[in-house]
Write a protein that holds these residues in place. Structure first.
Motif, PDB file in Angstrom:
ATOM      1  N   SER A   1       0.845  -1.185   0.000  1.00 40.77           N
ATOM      2  CA  SER A   1       0.000   0.000   0.000  1.00 40.77           C
ATOM      3  C   SER A   1       0.880   1.234   0.000  1.00 40.77           C
ATOM      4  O   SER A   1       1.801   1.346   0.812  1.00 40.77           O
ATOM      5  CB  SER A   1      -0.924   0.000   1.221  1.00 40.77           C
ATOM      6  N   TYR A   2       0.590   2.152  -0.923  1.00 41.30           N
ATOM      7  CA  TYR A   2       1.367   3.383  -1.023  1.00 41.30           C
ATOM      8  C   TYR A   2       0.402   4.557  -1.175  1.00 41.30           C
ATOM      9  O   TYR A   2      -0.451   4.552  -2.061  1.00 41.30           O
ATOM     10  CB  TYR A   2       2.321   3.311  -2.215  1.00 41.30           C
ATOM     11  N   GLN A   3       0.526   5.533  -0.291  1.00 48.95           N
ATOM     12  CA  GLN A   3      -0.352   6.701  -0.282  1.00 48.95           C
ATOM     13  C   GLN A   3      -1.838   6.287  -0.211  1.00 48.95           C
ATOM     14  O   GLN A   3      -2.695   6.871  -0.857  1.00 48.95           O
ATOM     15  CB  GLN A   3      -0.099   7.568  -1.513  1.00 48.95           C
ATOM     16  N   GLY A   4      -2.082   5.241   0.593  1.00 47.89           N
ATOM     17  CA  GLY A   4      -3.451   4.803   0.814  1.00 47.89           C
ATOM     18  C   GLY A   4      -4.063   3.970  -0.296  1.00 47.89           C
ATOM     19  O   GLY A   4      -5.240   3.594  -0.199  1.00 47.89           O
ATOM     20  N   GLU A   5      -3.294   3.669  -1.331  1.00 48.11           N
ATOM     21  CA  GLU A   5      -3.814   2.887  -2.448  1.00 48.11           C
ATOM     22  C   GLU A   5      -3.059   1.564  -2.571  1.00 48.11           C
ATOM     23  O   GLU A   5      -1.822   1.549  -2.517  1.00 48.11           O
ATOM     24  CB  GLU A   5      -3.680   3.660  -3.763  1.00 48.11           C
ATOM     25  N   PRO A   6      -3.774   0.454  -2.737  1.00 48.04           N
ATOM     26  CA  PRO A   6      -3.104  -0.831  -2.946  1.00 48.04           C
ATOM     27  C   PRO A   6      -2.349  -0.857  -4.274  1.00 48.04           C
ATOM     28  O   PRO A   6      -2.824  -0.325  -5.285  1.00 48.04           O
ATOM     29  CB  PRO A   6      -4.246  -1.848  -2.946  1.00 48.04           C
ATOM     30  N   HIS A   7      -1.173  -1.458  -4.262  1.00 46.51           N
ATOM     31  CA  HIS A   7      -0.361  -1.635  -5.466  1.00 46.51           C
ATOM     32  C   HIS A   7       0.164  -3.063  -5.495  1.00 46.51           C
ATOM     33  O   HIS A   7       0.190  -3.761  -4.478  1.00 46.51           O
ATOM     34  CB  HIS A   7       0.832  -0.669  -5.487  1.00 46.51           C
ATOM     35  N   VAL A   8       0.629  -3.465  -6.677  1.00 47.29           N
ATOM     36  CA  VAL A   8       1.267  -4.773  -6.862  1.00 47.29           C
ATOM     37  C   VAL A   8       2.503  -4.568  -7.711  1.00 47.29           C
ATOM     38  O   VAL A   8       2.482  -3.798  -8.685  1.00 47.29           O
ATOM     39  CB  VAL A   8       0.296  -5.764  -7.538  1.00 47.29           C
ATOM     40  N   VAL A   9       3.602  -5.257  -7.340  1.00 47.58           N
ATOM     41  CA  VAL A   9       4.810  -5.202  -8.144  1.00 47.58           C
ATOM     42  C   VAL A   9       5.157  -6.612  -8.593  1.00 47.58           C
ATOM     43  O   VAL A   9       5.142  -7.558  -7.783  1.00 47.58           O
ATOM     44  CB  VAL A   9       5.982  -4.546  -7.381  1.00 47.58           C
ATOM     45  N   LEU A  10       5.435  -6.760  -9.873  1.00 45.64           N
ATOM     46  CA  LEU A  10       5.774  -8.051 -10.472  1.00 45.64           C
ATOM     47  C   LEU A  10       7.243  -8.074 -10.861  1.00 45.64           C
ATOM     48  O   LEU A  10       7.759  -7.104 -11.424  1.00 45.64           O
ATOM     49  CB  LEU A  10       4.936  -8.296 -11.727  1.00 45.64           C
ATOM     50  N   ALA A  11       7.916  -9.183 -10.562  1.00 50.47           N
ATOM     51  CA  ALA A  11       9.282  -9.394 -11.031  1.00 50.47           C
ATOM     52  C   ALA A  11       9.223 -10.152 -12.351  1.00 50.47           C
ATOM     53  O   ALA A  11       8.876 -11.332 -12.372  1.00 50.47           O
ATOM     54  CB  ALA A  11      10.072 -10.181  -9.989  1.00 50.47           C
ATOM     55  N   GLN A  12       9.560  -9.476 -13.453  1.00 48.67           N
ATOM     56  CA  GLN A  12       9.444 -10.055 -14.793  1.00 48.67           C
ATOM     57  C   GLN A  12      10.842 -10.184 -15.411  1.00 48.67           C
ATOM     58  O   GLN A  12      11.350  -9.246 -16.044  1.00 48.67           O
ATOM     59  CB  GLN A  12       8.544  -9.181 -15.662  1.00 48.67           C
ATOM     60  N   PRO A  13      11.488 -11.344 -15.254  1.00 47.78           N
ATOM     61  CA  PRO A  13      12.882 -11.492 -15.699  1.00 47.78           C
ATOM     62  C   PRO A  13      13.059 -11.404 -17.211  1.00 47.78           C
ATOM     63  O   PRO A  13      14.041 -10.835 -17.694  1.00 47.78           O
ATOM     64  CB  PRO A  13      13.278 -12.871 -15.167  1.00 47.78           C
ATOM     65  N   PHE A  14      12.121 -11.971 -17.972  1.00 44.85           N
ATOM     66  CA  PHE A  14      12.286 -11.972 -19.419  1.00 44.85           C
ATOM     67  C   PHE A  14      12.014 -10.595 -20.022  1.00 44.85           C
ATOM     68  O   PHE A  14      12.580 -10.235 -21.049  1.00 44.85           O
ATOM     69  CB  PHE A  14      11.383 -13.030 -20.052  1.00 44.85           C
ATOM     70  N   ALA A  15      11.127  -9.835 -19.366  1.00 43.14           N
ATOM     71  CA  ALA A  15      10.913  -8.459 -19.799  1.00 43.14           C
ATOM     72  C   ALA A  15      11.962  -7.531 -19.206  1.00 43.14           C
ATOM     73  O   ALA A  15      12.089  -6.382 -19.643  1.00 43.14           O
ATOM     74  CB  ALA A  15       9.522  -7.995 -19.396  1.00 43.14           C
ATOM     75  N   GLY A  16      12.737  -8.017 -18.220  1.00 42.50           N
ATOM     76  CA  GLY A  16      13.805  -7.242 -17.616  1.00 42.50           C
ATOM     77  C   GLY A  16      13.312  -6.035 -16.833  1.00 42.50           C
ATOM     78  O   GLY A  16      13.854  -4.937 -16.981  1.00 42.50           O
ATOM     79  N   ARG A  17      12.289  -6.246 -15.973  1.00 36.61           N
ATOM     80  CA  ARG A  17      11.734  -5.108 -15.251  1.00 36.61           C
ATOM     81  C   ARG A  17      10.999  -5.536 -13.985  1.00 36.61           C
ATOM     82  O   ARG A  17      10.574  -6.695 -13.853  1.00 36.61           O
ATOM     83  CB  ARG A  17      10.769  -4.339 -16.140  1.00 36.61           C
ATOM     84  N   CYS A  18      10.846  -4.581 -13.083  1.00 34.44           N
ATOM     85  CA  CYS A  18       9.873  -4.657 -12.007  1.00 34.44           C
ATOM     86  C   CYS A  18       8.688  -3.803 -12.446  1.00 34.44           C
ATOM     87  O   CYS A  18       8.843  -2.599 -12.691  1.00 34.44           O
ATOM     88  CB  CYS A  18      10.438  -4.125 -10.696  1.00 34.44           C
ATOM     89  N   LEU A  19       7.534  -4.411 -12.573  1.00 30.40           N
ATOM     90  CA  LEU A  19       6.347  -3.735 -13.086  1.00 30.40           C
ATOM     91  C   LEU A  19       5.393  -3.449 -11.934  1.00 30.40           C
ATOM     92  O   LEU A  19       4.978  -4.372 -11.219  1.00 30.40           O
ATOM     93  CB  LEU A  19       5.656  -4.602 -14.134  1.00 30.40           C
ATOM     94  N   ILE A  20       5.034  -2.178 -11.751  1.00 25.72           N
ATOM     95  CA  ILE A  20       4.122  -1.773 -10.682  1.00 25.72           C
ATOM     96  C   ILE A  20       2.739  -1.533 -11.268  1.00 25.72           C
ATOM     97  O   ILE A  20       2.583  -0.786 -12.237  1.00 25.72           O
ATOM     98  CB  ILE A  20       4.633  -0.507  -9.963  1.00 25.72           C
TER      99      ILE A  20
END
Length: 537
Positions: A228-247
Motif C-alpha cells: 500500500s502506497y499513499q493509501g492505495e493498494p499496489h502490486v509489483v511483479l518481477a518479470q525477468p524476461f521483460a527485464g523489469r519490475c512492473l508496478i
C-alpha cells in the motif's frame, strides 16, 4: 387444527341457515355455498364467480395445475382458505395477493414440490399456516418475511433435505413467537428420520468461496508482491524476461488493473517493496549484473536507481524478504551461488548495507522471516541441507535448530491461526508438508502430494486461511484450513491453460473486492477474484 377438522367445520357451516343460497350465479358449479363459505370439490379449474364477501373457501381434488399470482383477487374478504388433495405442484409469487384479511391458510395433502419465496407476500393478518404432507424438499429463504402475526406453522410430512438449504429455517424457528411443527429429515442419509428441530445450525457448513478468473497481465513473472502506497493498494511483479519490475495499480474508470510504473531490472528474480512514509523503495534482486535499490522520494516523483547492493556478496540471488530488526527495516537476500552467501542488509543513513553474512556455501533458495516466541526468526532453505532456523540474538542472527524430516525443501512460507504458527514447505518432487511450531521445533502435521512444485503459499483472504500448492505439470491445488481439524482441506483447482507454472501468489483488496495475483513462469500473470458463496441461499 388440521385440514380435516377445518373441512368438517366448513361442511357444517354449509348447512347453517337451512335452505339459504347466495344470489343466482354466485356459487360456481361443483361448489356448495352458504352465506359466507364455499366448498368446491372436483372442479377442473379454479372457480371465480364467488361473492366478494366470501369469508371461507375450501378446494378439494381440483384440476388446478398451479397457483398463479393474483388467483384470489375476486374474494378479498377471505378469512380462511383450505386446499387438500389437489394435484397442483407449484405456488407462484403473490399467489395470495389481495388477501389482507386472511387468517387461516391450510395447504395440506397436495403435491406441492415448489413454492416461490414471495408466495405468501401480503398476508399480514395470517395466524395459522399449514404446508403439511406435501412434496417440499426445501423452502425458499424469507418465505415467512412480513408474517409477524403467525402463531402456528405446520410443516410436517414433507421430505425435507436437511442440507444447507434448511439452515435459514433452523435459524428462523427460535426467533418467532409461534409453535412450529417441522417433521423429520428425508435426507441426506446421515440425517434421515432426524427431527428438524433437533438439528444444530452451528454444525452446518454453508459458506463456500471460489476463485474466478478476472484479468491477465502480459509477460511471465517469478515474483509478485502487494503493498500500500499513499493509501492505495499496489502490486509489483518481477518479470525477468521483460527485464523489469512492473508496478500495477487499480484503474477506477476501467475497473481493472493497469501499469503505473516500471523500473529496469534485467534478469530480476525478486522485487521487494518497502514504504516509509512518502518514500517508496524497491529492492531488485538480479541473477546477473548486480542487485539494486530503487527509490521514489515522494508520490509525485518516479523511481530512480539509488544504490548497488553488496556486489561482492550477492552473486546469484534467488529470493529477497523484508523484515524489521530492532525497529529498523532490513532486507535478507538468499544467494544460490556456491561462492556467495545469504546476506542481511539493514538501513544505515540513505541506503542499505550488509549487516551479516549467513549460511555461506549452502546455495540458499529461499528466505522466510517470521516471529516465534516474541522474537524475530529467519528460516533459510537450500539445495544442500535441511531448512535451518535462526533467531535474532545480541544484534545478529544465531543458528537455533534445523527442521527434521525435511529434505529437498525448495521454499518455506508461514502463517498463524488460532495462536499457532504453521509452516508450508515446498518440495519439487515428493510430498510438500505442513508443520506446526511446538515451542522448540517444527513438527510434521500434514503431507500433500506435489509434483513440480516451486510454491506452497499461505494466504489469508477475508476470513479464509488458504494455501495454494503450485504445479509445473498439473493443476495447482487451493486448500483451506478447517479450524475444527486444524488441517488443510482441498477447496479448488486452478490450472491450464490460464495458470501455467506458478511461482508466487499475492492478494489485495480494492473497492470492496478481493483479488489474487498468480505470477507464472511459463505464461502471463493471472488475476483471480475471490467470491464468497452462500450455499444456504
Amino acid at each position: 387444527m388440521g385440514g380435516a377438522g377445518i373441512l368438517l367445520l366448513l361442511l357444517a357451516g354449509v348447512g347453517v341457515g337451512g335452505a339459504w343460497r347466495p344470489p343466482k350465479g354466485k356459487c360456481p358449479l361443483s361448489c356448495s355455498c352458504s352465506k359466507d363459505s364455499a366448498l368446491c370439490e372436483g372442479s377442473p379449474d379454479l372457480p371465480e364467480s364467488f361473492s366478494p364477501t366470501l369469508l371461507s373457501l375450501s378446494l378439494v381434488r381440483t384440476g388446478v395445475t398451479q397457483l398463479k399470482a393474483g388467483s384470489f383477487l375476486r374474494v378479498p374478504s377471505l378469512h380462511l382458505l383450505l386446499f387438500t388433495s389437489n394435484s397442483f405442484s407449484v405456488i407462484e409469487d403473490d399467489a395470495f395477493a389481495g388477501l389482507s384479511h386472511l387468517q387461516y391458510l391450510f395447504i395440506e395433502d397436495n403435491e406441492i414440490g415448489s413454492i416461490s419465496k414471495n408466495a405468501l407476500r401480503g398476508l399480514r393478518s395470517l395466524t395459522h399456516l399449514s404446508l403439511a404432507n406435501n412434496h417440499l424438499e426445501t423452502l425458499p429463504r424469507f418465505l415467512f418475511r412480513g408474517l409477524e402475526t403467525l402463531t402456528h406453522v405446520d410443516l410436517r410430512g414433507n421430505p425435507f433435505q436437511c442440507d444447507c438449504r434448511v439452515l435459514w429455517l433452523l435459524q428462523w424457528i427460535p426467533t418467532v413467537n409461534a409453535s412450529v411443527g417441522t417433521g423429520a429429515c428425508a435426507g441426506p442419509a446421515a440425517l434421515a428420520h432426524m427431527q428438524l428441530h433437533h438439528l444444530d445450525p452451528k454444525t452446518f457448513k454453508c459458506r463456500a468461496i471460489e476463485l474466478s478468473w478476472f484479468q491477465t497481465v502480459g509477460e511471465s513473472a517469478l515474483g509478485v508482491e502487494a503493498f500500500s502506497y499513499q493509501g492505495e493498494p499496489h502490486v509489483v511483479l518481477a518479470q525477468p524476461f521483460a527485464g523489469r519490475c512492473l508496478i500495477l495499480t487499480w484503474d477506477y474508470s476501467l475497473q481493472s488493473f493497469r501499469q503505473e510504473e516500471e523500473l529496469s531490472a534485467p534478469s530480476v528474480v525478486s522485487c521487494k517493496p518497502l514504504v516509509l512514509g512518502p518514500r517508496l523503495f524497491v529492492l531488485a534482486a538480479r541473477l546477473w549484473g548486480g542487485s539494486q535499490l530503487w527509490a521514489r522520494p515522494g508520490p509525485d516523483l518516479r523511481l530512480a536507481p539509488l544504490q548497488a547492493l553488496a556486489p561482492r556478496r550477492l552473486l546469484r540471488p534467488n529470493d529477497a524478504e523484508l523484515l524489521w530488526l530492532d525497529g529498523q527495516p532490513c532486507f535478507v537476500v538468499a544467494d544460490a551461488s556456491k561462492a556467495g552467501s545469504t546476506t542481511l542488509l539493514c538501513r544505515d543513513g540513505p541506503g542499505f548495507y550488509p549487516r551479516q553474512s549467513l549460511h555461506a556455501w549452502h546455495r540458499d533458495t529461499d528466505a522466510e522471516a517470521l516471529e516465534l516466541d516474541g522474537r524475530p526468526h529467519l528460516l533459510l532453505a537450500s539445495a544442500s541441507q535441511r531448512p535451518v532456523l535462526f533467531h535474532w540474538f545480541g544484534g545478529r542472527f544465531e543458528r537455533r535448530t534445523d527442521i527434521p524430516e525435511a529434505e529437498d525443501v525448495y521454499a518455506t512460507r508461514h502463517f498463524q491461526a488460532s495462536g499457532d504458527v504453521f509452516l508450508c514447505l515446498t518440495r519439487y518432487i515428493g510430498d510438500s508438508m505442513v508443520m506446526r511450531w511446538d515451542g522448540s521445533m517444527f513438527r510434521l502435521l500434514q503431507q500433500l502430494p506435489s509434483r513440480g512444485a516451486h510454491v506452497f503459499q499461505p494466504l489469508l483472504i477475508a476470513r479464509d486461511q488458504l494455501a495454494i500448492l503450485g504445479s509445473d505439470f498439473a493443476f495447482s491445488q487451493v486448500f483451506r484450513l478447517e479450524p475444527d481439524r486444524g488441517l488443510l482441506e482441498p477447496l479448488q483447482e486452478l490450472g491450464p491453460p490460464a495458470l501455467v507454472a506458478p511461482r508466487a501468489f499475492a492478494h489485495i483488496t480494492m473497492a470492496g473486492r478481493r483479488f489474487l495475483f498468480a505470477a507464472c513462469f511459463k505464461g502471463p500473470t493471472q488475476i483471480y477474484q475471490h467470491h464468497e458463496l452462500d450455499l444456504s441461499a
